[in-house]
Design a protein around this motif. Structure first.
Motif: not given
Length: 521
Positions: A478-482
């Motif tokens: 989720a961190y990378q997608r955000a």
């Protein structure tokens, strides 16, 4: 009679299932940004206190004001309190407020008001059952995946403004998302206000540090909206925060700002920083009594200046980590305090502010679950303003770009949750039940095909693909997608329209005031 559909899934339905399996966020240009107008809370508030407990907290806060008093570090404010009948100890700079005089003052505070933006479509109600989400504010640091944690700067400040403008779920600005420390503190407010008024079309929050900065904010907002100051007095367009210096102290420069705001009909959020075990009693009941005394005592001052000036009661009661002394947020104590604060504000018929907070040092599961606890406390406590709703990290010491995007997803989900369920013949879908038949499926029914693109909330960050597809797509967290979404959002940003003459007037005002301030240094 409608014939029963085939048991098997058709080729087209299989393709639809495979497309869904690839995930909603397969490409960064497929950003789902639902349109969000004014949000309203259709549910009954959660109440943490019974009527007897609420009475005890009210009485305790009145005894604090009557017997212990507030330390007010501002001579003009002390004079206003004294003129209004309060007992003032000038040597100790303490004010003692009697409840019989206090309550009529609180009764003149409007129960609701409208924040006016330079774009009327962005006007927002504060009060009744309205809910407003605002950006993170006042962080001294910013962070993202590529640059790591860094001292706040003007470029990051402007990028947070661009993100705020890009997502409709942000109702108005909460102040400086990150402090632009690379600009001189005496003129920083001019650059920050100019950027906020040109990069966004939402109402703005300024710092309540002295009357001069507040006056500049009022002048620039009037220019941006194309109205005079008299009109602005009846159309609140900027908002600010006064934090009491808990326990029981109010700083002078903040009261100068509050007085200036009240004189000009602009709202101030009075928010004690009552951290249980540190700046207030370790019990939540004691913390709430102190919070209530501080908030009501300062709100009353605004009505001495200008009866009817809009005000907001801010709740920020949480607890300290008793092993380290560090603030804790998104805790059960924080959530219950938000519910109880909502009850107190409803008792006095005052608008209520809460926050979306967490104490995590990085964008991880802790940041998410503590934020969700905070959000539920705010929303189900019926807060009218939820400050720091997007981007808060590290107990408020850092504004995170990735956390901003993850919060946007949570806020959009919350907004969707606040929509009343539609129940009518169409949504009962009895024809679809007949069409699917016993033991059938609904993928190919006419009702599903007519509604599947809009039936459910489409997540911004969540990846709903299966494990194999997620693995094929790079195993992104989720961190990378955000991070990817925040970068794409900035690339896609388009500055809201502003007449060239208005922009020139704003820039000229900022330029002239900057010169005046620099000459006075």
């Amino acid at each position: 009679m409608i014939e029963r559909s085939n048991q098997g899934i058709s080729h087209g339905q299989a393709n639809m299932s495979r497309r869904r399996a690839r995930g909603r966020n397969a490409t960064a240009d497929q950003l789902v940004k639902p349109q969000a107008g004014q949000l309203f809370n259709p549910y009954q508030p959660v109440e943490a206190l019974g009527s007897e407990a609420l009475d005890l907290i009210h009485d305790g806060s009145m005894r604090i004001l009557e017997e212990i008093g507030l330390e007010v570090l501002n001579e003009r404010a002390l004079g206003l309190y004294e003129q209004d009948g309060a007992r003032v100890d000038w040597d100790l700079q303490r004010v003692y407020l009697d409840r019989e005089k206090l309550m009529p003052r609180l009764a003149t505070v409007p129960s609701h008001f409208t924040m006016h933006s330079r774009n009327p479509a962005r006007n927002r109600l504060v009060g009744k059952n309205a809910v407003n989400f605002t950006t993170v504010a006042s962080a001294p640091n910013s962070s993202d995946m590529e640059g790591g944690r860094r001292t706040g700067n003007f470029e990051d400040y402007c990028n947070f403004m661009r993100l705020a403008q890009s997502y409709d779920v942000i109702d108005f600005l909460s102040g400086y998302p990150v402090e632009p420390i690379d600009i001189h503190p005496e003129t920083r407010h001019l650059d920050a206000t100019l950027a906020a008024l040109t990069l966004t079309d939402r109402a703005f929050s300024l710092y309540c540090l002295g009357g001069g900065r507040v006056n500049d904010g009022i002048e620039m907002t009037a220019i941006a909206r194309g109205v005079d100051r008299e009109t602005l007095k009846s159309e609140p367009s900027i908002i600010t925060v006064v934090n009491t210096n808990s326990p029981l102290r109010v700083d002078g420069s903040m009261l100068d700002g509050l007085i200036e705001m009240a004189e000009n009909g602009q709202p101030t959020i009075v928010t004690p920083f009552t951290l249980s075990g540190a700046m207030c009693p370790i019990t939540i009941a004691g913390a709430l009594a102190q919070q209530n005394a501080e908030a009501l005592g300062v709100i009353a001052l605004s009505q001495m200046v200008n009866p009817g000036a809009p005000m907001v009661y801010g709740g920020f009661t949480s607890n300290a980590d008793m092993r380290s002394g560090a603030p804790a947020f998104g805790t059960p104590e924080y959530t219950r305090a938000a519910w109880a604060t909502g009850q107190l504000t409803r008792r006095y018929n005052l608008p209520f502010r809460s926050s979306n907070t967490n104490a995590s040092n990085c964008v991880d599961a802790q940041a998410a679950w503590e934020s969700q606890m905070s959000l539920w406390g705010a929303v189900m406590g019926h807060a009218h303003i939820v400050k720091h709703a997007a981007g808060w990290l590290e107990g408020g010491l850092c504004a995170s770009f990735e956390k901003f995007i993850i919060d946007i997803d949570m806020l959009q989900m919350m907004a969707e949750t606040l929509k009343p369920l539609q129940v009518d013949e169409s949504t009962l879908a009895l024809d679809a039940i007949v069409e699917a038949g016993h033991g059938g499926h609904f993928f190919g029914t006419a009702h599903t095909m007519a509604n599947y693109t809009t039936a459910f909330y489409e997540p911004l960050v969540s990846d709903w693909s299966n494990f194999e597809t997620w693995q094929e797509n790079g195993e992104q967290t989720a961190y990378q997608r955000a991070n990817r979404i925040y970068r794409q959002t900035l690339e896609d940003f388009e500055e809201p329209e502003m007449a060239a003459t208005v922009r020139e007037s704003l820039e000229q005002y900022a330029r002239e005031r900057r010169r005046e301030v620099e000459l006075a240094r």
